[in-house]
Motif scaffolding. Structure first.
Motif, short mmCIF file in Angstrom:
data_model
loop_
_atom_site.label_atom_id
_atom_site.label_comp_id
_atom_site.label_asym_id
_atom_site.label_seq_id
_atom_site.Cartn_x
_atom_site.Cartn_y
_atom_site.Cartn_z
N ARG A 71 15.96 -5.62 5.04
CA ARG A 71 15.86 -5.14 3.48
C ARG A 71 15.05 -3.79 3.72
O ARG A 71 15.46 -2.86 2.96
CB ARG A 71 14.95 -6.20 2.70
CG ARG A 71 14.37 -5.87 1.55
CD ARG A 71 13.33 -6.61 0.99
NE ARG A 71 12.19 -6.62 1.87
CZ ARG A 71 11.10 -7.36 1.88
NH1 ARG A 71 11.27 -8.34 1.45
NH2 ARG A 71 10.27 -7.17 2.93
N ASP A 72 13.92 -3.98 4.39
CA ASP A 72 13.09 -2.52 4.47
C ASP A 72 13.97 -1.48 5.03
O ASP A 72 13.76 -0.21 4.43
CB ASP A 72 12.05 -2.45 4.97
CG ASP A 72 10.86 -3.74 4.39
OD1 ASP A 72 11.30 -4.10 3.03
OD2 ASP A 72 9.97 -3.98 4.88
N MET A 75 16.53 -0.20 2.56
CA MET A 75 15.97 0.64 1.35
C MET A 75 15.56 2.04 1.73
O MET A 75 15.83 3.24 1.26
CB MET A 75 14.93 0.15 0.83
CG MET A 75 15.40 -1.30 0.03
SD MET A 75 16.55 -0.98 -1.10
CE MET A 75 18.03 -1.23 -0.45
N GLU A 97 19.98 3.38 -7.31
CA GLU A 97 19.50 2.07 -7.66
C GLU A 97 20.36 1.13 -8.09
O GLU A 97 20.43 -0.03 -7.72
CB GLU A 97 18.44 2.40 -8.87
CG GLU A 97 16.94 2.62 -8.32
CD GLU A 97 16.05 2.41 -9.46
OE1 GLU A 97 16.33 1.69 -10.62
OE2 GLU A 97 15.24 3.29 -9.46
N ILE A 100 22.55 -0.12 -5.27
CA ILE A 100 21.69 -0.99 -4.49
C ILE A 100 21.71 -2.56 -5.18
O ILE A 100 21.71 -3.58 -4.26
CB ILE A 100 20.26 -0.28 -4.13
CG1 ILE A 100 20.31 0.66 -3.39
CG2 ILE A 100 19.30 -1.51 -4.03
CD1 ILE A 100 18.86 1.46 -3.37
N LEU A 106 22.79 -6.94 -0.58
CA LEU A 106 21.41 -6.67 -1.01
C LEU A 106 21.06 -7.94 -2.08
O LEU A 106 19.60 -7.96 -2.48
CB LEU A 106 20.99 -5.47 -1.46
CG LEU A 106 21.32 -4.32 -0.31
CD1 LEU A 106 21.43 -2.88 -0.81
CD2 LEU A 106 20.02 -4.68 0.74
N GLN A 113 12.00 -5.70 -5.98
CA GLN A 113 11.75 -5.44 -4.40
C GLN A 113 12.37 -4.51 -4.22
O GLN A 113 11.68 -3.38 -3.14
CB GLN A 113 11.65 -6.64 -3.51
CG GLN A 113 10.55 -7.81 -3.42
CD GLN A 113 11.02 -8.85 -2.35
OE1 GLN A 113 11.97 -8.50 -1.44
NE2 GLN A 113 10.44 -10.06 -2.50
N LEU A 114 13.58 -4.38 -4.09
CA LEU A 114 14.68 -3.35 -3.75
C LEU A 114 14.23 -1.97 -4.21
O LEU A 114 14.16 -0.91 -3.58
CB LEU A 114 15.93 -3.80 -3.77
CG LEU A 114 16.43 -4.97 -3.15
CD1 LEU A 114 17.94 -5.32 -3.56
CD2 LEU A 114 16.47 -4.76 -1.56
N ARG A 115 14.15 -2.05 -5.61
CA ARG A 115 13.74 -0.86 -6.37
C ARG A 115 12.59 -0.20 -6.03
O ARG A 115 12.55 1.09 -5.68
CB ARG A 115 13.91 -1.13 -7.92
CG ARG A 115 15.20 -1.10 -8.71
CD ARG A 115 14.87 -1.00 -10.08
NE ARG A 115 16.20 -1.38 -10.66
CZ ARG A 115 16.58 -2.49 -11.24
NH1 ARG A 115 15.65 -3.51 -11.10
NH2 ARG A 115 17.81 -2.80 -11.63
N ARG A 117 10.95 -0.70 -3.20
CA ARG A 117 10.77 0.08 -1.70
C ARG A 117 11.73 1.17 -1.87
O ARG A 117 11.32 2.24 -1.02
CB ARG A 117 11.58 -1.01 -0.81
CG ARG A 117 10.58 -1.97 -0.30
CD ARG A 117 10.87 -3.16 0.37
NE ARG A 117 10.01 -4.22 0.97
CZ ARG A 117 9.31 -4.80 0.00
NH1 ARG A 117 9.41 -5.13 -1.37
NH2 ARG A 117 8.41 -5.79 0.56
N THR A 156 25.46 0.16 4.92
CA THR A 156 24.85 0.23 3.86
C THR A 156 24.52 1.83 3.44
O THR A 156 24.74 2.29 2.52
CB THR A 156 23.41 -0.29 3.59
OG1 THR A 156 23.52 -2.05 3.82
CG2 THR A 156 22.74 -0.42 2.36
#
Length: 191
Positions: A71-72, A75, A97, A100, A106, A113-115, A117, A156
């Motif tokens: 995830r991290d 991003m 965004e 994502i 994802l 959380q995604l936004r 990071r 990604t």
């Protein structure tokens, strides 16, 4: 154009090396990877086809891509690609965004959380590009322990980079840097 053809071949080879593993659950009986038919002309829609291929490769590995490291790192990768030319227009930030949060893989993670990071990384890159780049690459490198995750991070990035139909030299450079941080040969992705 030749570059996209090269990447397409790389992606096909990569997909074939993955074998029938998770290719639509069709098991050994399927001939080659799902959804990789030769379309009439090599140029027409090849970028879209290629992005689709990376998306389907990611989707087939969705069950494995649930770690915080993936995830991290993904991003950080998206931010690095978005800010590759040293600037990120608000419209571009919003577009990335949206890519994502609509990405099937994802969706293993909460959208906020995604936004959060992604935007943290973009803000750091815009505040001090060199320092932000170094921090971003450190986060990307954390996915290197698992080869499947490392490749998924690059895929990604490729999906985000190619989403607007162009693959800028600065974006290619960002992908190469990420590959180096992850210990993957950039040639595997045609960059």
């Amino acid at each position: 154009m030749a570059m996209w053809d090269k990447i397409k071949d790389q992606a096909k080879t990569f997909q074939q090396s993955q074998g029938a593993r998770g290719a639509g659950g069709s098991g050994q009986g399927s001939h080659g990877p799902a959804g990789v038919g030769r379309s009439g002309s090599p140029s027409g829609g090849s970028k879209a086809q290629l992005i689709g291929m990376f998306k389907s490769q990611l989707a087939s590995a969705k069950a494995e891509l649930k770690s915080g490291a993936y995830r991290d790192a993904s991003m950080a990768m998206c931010a690095l690609v978005a800010a590759a030319d040293g600037q990120v227009e608000p419209a571009e930030r919003q577009r990335v965004e949206e890519l994502i949060v609509s990405n099937e893989v994802l969706q293993n993670f909460p959208a906020d959380q995604l936004r959060q990071r992604f935007n943290q990384h973009v803000d750091r890159l815009l505040a001090n590009f060199e320092q932000g780049r170094a921090e971003t690459l450190q986060v990307i490198a954390k996915a290197a322990k698992k080869p499947a995750e490392a490749r998924a991070v690059v895929q990604t990035g490729m999906v985000v980079a190619g989403a607007d139909g162009t693959f800028e030299p600065s974006e290619q450079y960002a992908i190469r840097e990420a590959c180096t941080a992850l210990g993957i040969a950039p040639s595997e992705f045609g960059v």
